[in-house]
Enzyme design. Structure first.
Site, PDB file in Angstrom:
ATOM      1  N   GLY A 146       0.791  -1.217   0.000  1.00 42.49           N
ATOM      2  CA  GLY A 146       0.000   0.000   0.000  1.00 42.49           C
ATOM      3  C   GLY A 146       0.824   1.268   0.000  1.00 42.49           C
ATOM      4  O   GLY A 146       1.826   1.402  -0.707  1.00 42.49           O
TER       5      GLY A 146
ATOM      6  N   ARG B 189       5.626  -7.496   9.009  1.00 41.45           N
ATOM      7  CA  ARG B 189       5.477  -8.694   9.835  1.00 41.45           C
ATOM      8  C   ARG B 189       5.816  -9.956   9.061  1.00 41.45           C
ATOM      9  O   ARG B 189       6.133 -10.974   9.655  1.00 41.45           O
ATOM     10  CB  ARG B 189       4.053  -8.779  10.384  1.00 41.45           C
ATOM     11  CG  ARG B 189       3.751  -7.674  11.392  1.00 41.45           C
ATOM     12  CD  ARG B 189       2.560  -8.005  12.242  1.00 41.45           C
ATOM     13  NE  ARG B 189       2.338  -7.008  13.280  1.00 41.45           N
ATOM     14  CZ  ARG B 189       1.499  -7.173  14.301  1.00 41.45           C
ATOM     15  NH1 ARG B 189       0.821  -8.291  14.408  1.00 41.45           N
ATOM     16  NH2 ARG B 189       1.337  -6.226  15.202  1.00 41.45           N
TER      17      ARG B 189
ATOM     18  N   ASP C 242       7.398  -5.619  15.300  1.00 39.15           N
ATOM     19  CA  ASP C 242       6.069  -5.452  15.866  1.00 39.15           C
ATOM     20  C   ASP C 242       6.098  -4.139  16.642  1.00 39.15           C
ATOM     21  O   ASP C 242       6.735  -4.050  17.698  1.00 39.15           O
ATOM     22  CB  ASP C 242       5.734  -6.624  16.781  1.00 39.15           C
ATOM     23  CG  ASP C 242       4.374  -6.490  17.454  1.00 39.15           C
ATOM     24  OD1 ASP C 242       3.695  -5.467  17.221  1.00 39.15           O
ATOM     25  OD2 ASP C 242       4.000  -7.404  18.214  1.00 39.15           O
ATOM     26  N   VAL C 243       5.419  -3.117  16.118  1.00 35.40           N
ATOM     27  CA  VAL C 243       5.521  -1.786  16.730  1.00 35.40           C
ATOM     28  C   VAL C 243       4.824  -1.711  18.079  1.00 35.40           C
ATOM     29  O   VAL C 243       4.955  -0.707  18.793  1.00 35.40           O
ATOM     30  CB  VAL C 243       4.971  -0.678  15.795  1.00 35.40           C
ATOM     31  CG1 VAL C 243       5.788  -0.601  14.516  1.00 35.40           C
ATOM     32  CG2 VAL C 243       3.486  -0.868  15.500  1.00 35.40           C
TER      33      VAL C 243
ATOM     34  N   TYR D 168      -9.782   4.519  15.540  1.00 36.34           N
ATOM     35  CA  TYR D 168      -8.845   4.898  14.474  1.00 36.34           C
ATOM     36  C   TYR D 168      -8.664   6.416  14.424  1.00 36.34           C
ATOM     37  O   TYR D 168      -7.539   6.923  14.332  1.00 36.34           O
ATOM     38  CB  TYR D 168      -9.374   4.373  13.140  1.00 36.34           C
ATOM     39  CG  TYR D 168      -8.446   4.581  11.972  1.00 36.34           C
ATOM     40  CD1 TYR D 168      -7.305   3.799  11.829  1.00 36.34           C
ATOM     41  CD2 TYR D 168      -8.723   5.539  11.004  1.00 36.34           C
ATOM     42  CE1 TYR D 168      -6.453   3.973  10.737  1.00 36.34           C
ATOM     43  CE2 TYR D 168      -7.884   5.720   9.919  1.00 36.34           C
ATOM     44  CZ  TYR D 168      -6.750   4.937   9.783  1.00 36.34           C
ATOM     45  OH  TYR D 168      -5.913   5.119   8.711  1.00 36.34           O
TER      46      TYR D 168
ATOM     47  N   LYS E 213      -5.168   8.502  15.036  1.00 36.84           N
ATOM     48  CA  LYS E 213      -4.576   9.286  13.960  1.00 36.84           C
ATOM     49  C   LYS E 213      -4.537  10.780  14.283  1.00 36.84           C
ATOM     50  O   LYS E 213      -3.606  11.490  13.877  1.00 36.84           O
ATOM     51  CB  LYS E 213      -5.345   9.057  12.652  1.00 36.84           C
ATOM     52  CG  LYS E 213      -5.151   7.656  12.074  1.00 36.84           C
ATOM     53  CD  LYS E 213      -3.694   7.378  11.724  1.00 36.84           C
ATOM     54  CE  LYS E 213      -3.495   6.077  10.993  1.00 36.84           C
ATOM     55  NZ  LYS E 213      -2.090   5.839  10.594  1.00 36.84           N
TER      56      LYS E 213
ATOM     57  N   ILE F 202      -7.319   6.397  -0.798  1.00 39.04           N
ATOM     58  CA  ILE F 202      -6.208   6.045  -1.676  1.00 39.04           C
ATOM     59  C   ILE F 202      -6.544   4.739  -2.404  1.00 39.04           C
ATOM     60  O   ILE F 202      -7.163   3.838  -1.833  1.00 39.04           O
ATOM     61  CB  ILE F 202      -4.905   5.859  -0.863  1.00 39.04           C
ATOM     62  CG1 ILE F 202      -4.689   7.049   0.096  1.00 39.04           C
ATOM     63  CG2 ILE F 202      -3.709   5.692  -1.800  1.00 39.04           C
ATOM     64  CD1 ILE F 202      -4.564   8.404  -0.563  1.00 39.04           C
TER      65      ILE F 202
END
Length: 246
Positions: free
Chosen positions: A25, A46, A60-61, A152, A156, A185
């Site tokens: 993406g 990952r 892995d954040v 979300y 963000k 997008i």
């Protein structure tokens, strides 16, 4: 590590760049744009996959130890990270009354706290270098809100405050921190939408279309260039006018 150099146009190249979530993406398009610019690029994923020419490292954040290990691997291969693009993120959409606490906290932990983890780790090297570029990938949803995306949107929108606080802390050390807020997008996710829903979304966008991932990548690479050296704490929408700058 590749030596930093500058072209006649003033664009810095040959830098050590790290893009989180760079395997597909928008993240992949960003990584490819930096590669085309002549930078040395690493991506986190990952599954260990990434664009040709980029170093793919597992990360892995949501795990600080995993983040540290990924940075150590990148630093050993490319030197200190000079450009960080925090792009890794997830969604767990659900209406507010049905959203579980885990739905909320897991999205915030990945999208917001995950960005904090990678930024904090990156700035250690940037402060020693006395230069650095940080770009946090947010969303138009973080500025406008969206039904079913309380988690979300919260994660963000938090990136805006993060970038502005980083700017105030580290601006004098040659480090900039900015936010890019994409709209709709043309990625695998939007391609899988129902055609009627796509038409409905496009009607709400003044540009009348979805953006290409490369259009977001162009803004990200410009924000990290010498031409944008005096821009920090900014929010740049890439949404075809959907958010009207909010």
């Amino acid at each position: 590590m590749a030596a930093e150099k500058t072209t006649t146009e003033g664009q810095t190249t040959g830098r050590s760049v790290l893009v989180t979530g760079g395997n597909r993406g928008i993240g992949r398009a960003i990584a490819e744009a930096f590669l085309a610019n002549g930078d040395t690029v690493a991506i986190t994923s990952r599954n260990g996959e990434g664009p040709a020419g980029a170093l793919a490292v597992a990360c892995d954040v949501t795990d600080s130890a995993s983040v540290d290990a990924a940075f150590t691997q990148v630093e050993q291969a490319h030197g200190p990270v000079e450009v960080l693009v925090a792009n890794a993120g997830i969604t767990k959409d659900q209406l507010l009354l049905r959203m579980s606490e885990d739905d909320f906290t897991s999205v915030v932990d990945t999208n917001l706290t995950g960005s904090f983890r990678v930024v904090q780790r990156a700035t250690k090297g940037m402060m020693r270098l006395k230069r650095g570029r940080i770009v946090l990938v947010s969303s138009v949803v973080g500025l406008l809100g969206s039904p079913g995306q309380v988690n979300y949107a919260a994660s963000k929108s938090g990136l805006v405050g993060m970038a502005r606080s980083i700017t105030r802390e580290l601006g004098a050390r040659g480090i900039t921190a900015n936010v890019v807020a994409p709209g709709y997008i043309d990625t695998e996710m939007t391609q899988g939408l129902d055609e009627d829903l796509k038409k409905q979304y496009k009607k709400s966008i003044p540009a009348g279309r979805f953006a290409q991932p490369s259009e977001v990548a162009d803004v990200v690479t410009w924000l990290t260039s010498d031409q944008a050296a005096y821009i920090s704490g900014a929010v740049i929408p890439v949404d075809g006018g959907l958010g009207m700058g909010h």
